[in-house]
Design an enzyme around this catalytic site. Structure first.
Site, mmCIF file in Angstrom:
data_model
loop_
_atom_site.group_PDB
_atom_site.id
_atom_site.type_symbol
_atom_site.label_atom_id
_atom_site.label_comp_id
_atom_site.label_asym_id
_atom_site.label_seq_id
_atom_site.Cartn_x
_atom_site.Cartn_y
_atom_site.Cartn_z
ATOM 1 N N ASP A 168 25.592 18.663 -34.424
ATOM 2 C CA ASP A 168 26.928 19.180 -34.115
ATOM 3 C C ASP A 168 27.492 20.063 -35.211
ATOM 4 O OD1 ASP A 168 27.222 17.750 -31.606
ATOM 5 O OD2 ASP A 168 27.348 15.940 -32.833
ATOM 6 N N HIS A 212 30.502 10.506 -29.212
ATOM 7 C CA HIS A 212 29.174 10.906 -28.725
ATOM 8 C C HIS A 212 29.087 12.418 -28.601
ATOM 9 C CE1 HIS A 212 25.367 11.008 -26.891
ATOM 10 N NE2 HIS A 212 25.636 10.543 -25.688
ATOM 11 N N HIS A 268 24.795 10.190 -38.772
ATOM 12 C CA HIS A 268 24.173 9.934 -37.473
ATOM 13 C C HIS A 268 23.684 8.499 -37.459
ATOM 14 C CE1 HIS A 268 21.390 10.354 -34.046
ATOM 15 N NE2 HIS A 268 22.079 11.424 -33.731
#
Length: 377
Positions: free
Chosen positions: A314, A219, A259
């Site tokens: 990210d 996560h 994702h």
């Protein structure tokens, strides 16, 4: 009642929300109807908090009052800071230290009993940057820096972290990063906070649970994984494309790609890529920008994007934080520092029409086990 198994609750609707919407097919994220790019470029994190918590973007007067409310709550009790220093001296991980400190904050909140989600949430939100900055300074053998009520939420954190007021580019970039991470539907940490909130537990419990969920590598930890990869590429002496090609041949996963919701490039990644360019132009150091863009271009040429595996937030956030001199293991706590706004908003919204969240599991154990008394086993 349906017995269809949905592992990971994928695709299962469990609540209605006005807070945020993710369209993974086209790469779109909105907060209460506002496109994330408009908010990231035109609104401060405090404005976004007001939008999520109170349902509207604030007027100038409302924003001044809201900022003052948050700034007034930034100070943290000395006993909590003492515990933070102890955890730093013991080598505790930042996310674990943050989880412990947030839970401890409730003991020093004399107004918490029955006051309401948003009032408690404002105090937690205001204090998390103070806790996190104090932890990092303790690790460096330096005294904590007192919060400055005249600085923004983003600017104050950078000031407490370094002891120096940030330049405009760094403050603007960090503020934008907080906005981009503030909410994202019912992700794992938000759902955790919501489950806890549905029991009518206090907000400290919900936020502590959210931090625990966010700490997991599936996560919140991917931005640190990306940065560790980039350092590994740099240390190898290889061209980034060559390194990625070798890594994939050895069945290594490239962090920052893919994702559960987005099938195209994450809109937050697009925005942070632009800020990384700004920071590179400002500092003259373009290494991470060149590495990330080369890797992204190569993987696109390899057909990953066509398969729905595209850069997520990210992939660029770690490089942005690194360009501001922030240590890698603070990336996920910074994620929590932002996402706490979304956790609080979801708990507040859900409790207005609360129903205890209580899913079922399909039993797959023995049907009729014969009990044997302990002396006969």
């Amino acid at each position: 009642m349906s017995n269809e198994l949905k592992r990971g609750l994928e695709g299962v609707l469990v609540a209605e929300s006005e807070l945020s919407h993710v369209d993974g097919e086209v790469g779109k994220l909105v907060y209460r109807g506002y496109d994330i790019e408009e908010l990231a470029r035109g609104a401060s994190y405090e404005e976004v908090l007001h939008l999520l918590w109170h349902g509207s973007l604030p007027t100038r007067a409302e924003l001044d009052d809201f900022r003052a409310e948050l700034a007034a709550e930034r100070a943290v009790d000395d006993e909590v800071l003492s515990t933070v220093r102890t955890l730093a001296d013991a080598g505790d991980r930042p996310m674990a230290a943050l989880r412990t400190a947030v839970s401890m904050l409730s003991a020093y909140d004399g107004d918490a009993e029955g006051e309401g989600v948003l009032a408690e949430g404002a105090r937690i939100t205001a204090k998390i940057p103070t806790v996190l900055a104090a932890f990092e300074r303790a690790r460096q053998g330096e005294a904590a820096v007192d919060p400055d009520p005249d600085l923004s939420h983003a600017g104050n954190f950078l000031y407490m972290l370094t002891g120096t007021e940030p330049d405009d580019v760094s403050e603007e970039t960090f503020d934008m990063a907080l906005t981009l991470h503030a909410d994202h539907g019912l992700n794992a940490s938000t759902f955790t906070a919501l489950v806890i909130g549905s029991t009518m537990a206090d907000v400290y419990s919900s936020v502590t649970g959210g931090i625990g969920a966010l700490s997991g590598s599936l996560h919140g930890g991917a931005n640190q994984d990306v940065m560790e990869m980039l350092h590994e590429v740099d240390a190898s002496g290889k061209d980034p494309v060559e390194w990625v090609r070798d890594a994939r041949e050895n069945d290594r996963r490239i962090p920052g790609f893919g994702h559960r919701v987005y099938k195209v490039k994450d809109p937050r990644a697009r925005i942070l890529e632009g800020k990384l360019r700004d920071l590179a132009d400002s500092s003259g150091d373009r290494k991470w920008l060149e590495y990330t863009t080369a890797i992204e271009s190569h993987l696109a040429d390899e057909g990953l994007v066509e398969k729905g595996i595209a850069p997520n937030v990210d992939f660029y956030s770690g490089s942005v934080y690194d360009a501001m001199g922030i240590p890698m293991d603070l990336y996920t706590p910074i994620f929590a520092m932002s996402r706490v706004g979304g956790w609080i908003a979801h708990v507040h919204e859900y409790q207005a029409d609360n129903r205890l969240i209580r899913p079922r599991a399909r039993y797959t154990g023995p049907e009729a086990a014969e009990f044997v008394p302990i002396d006969e086993r």
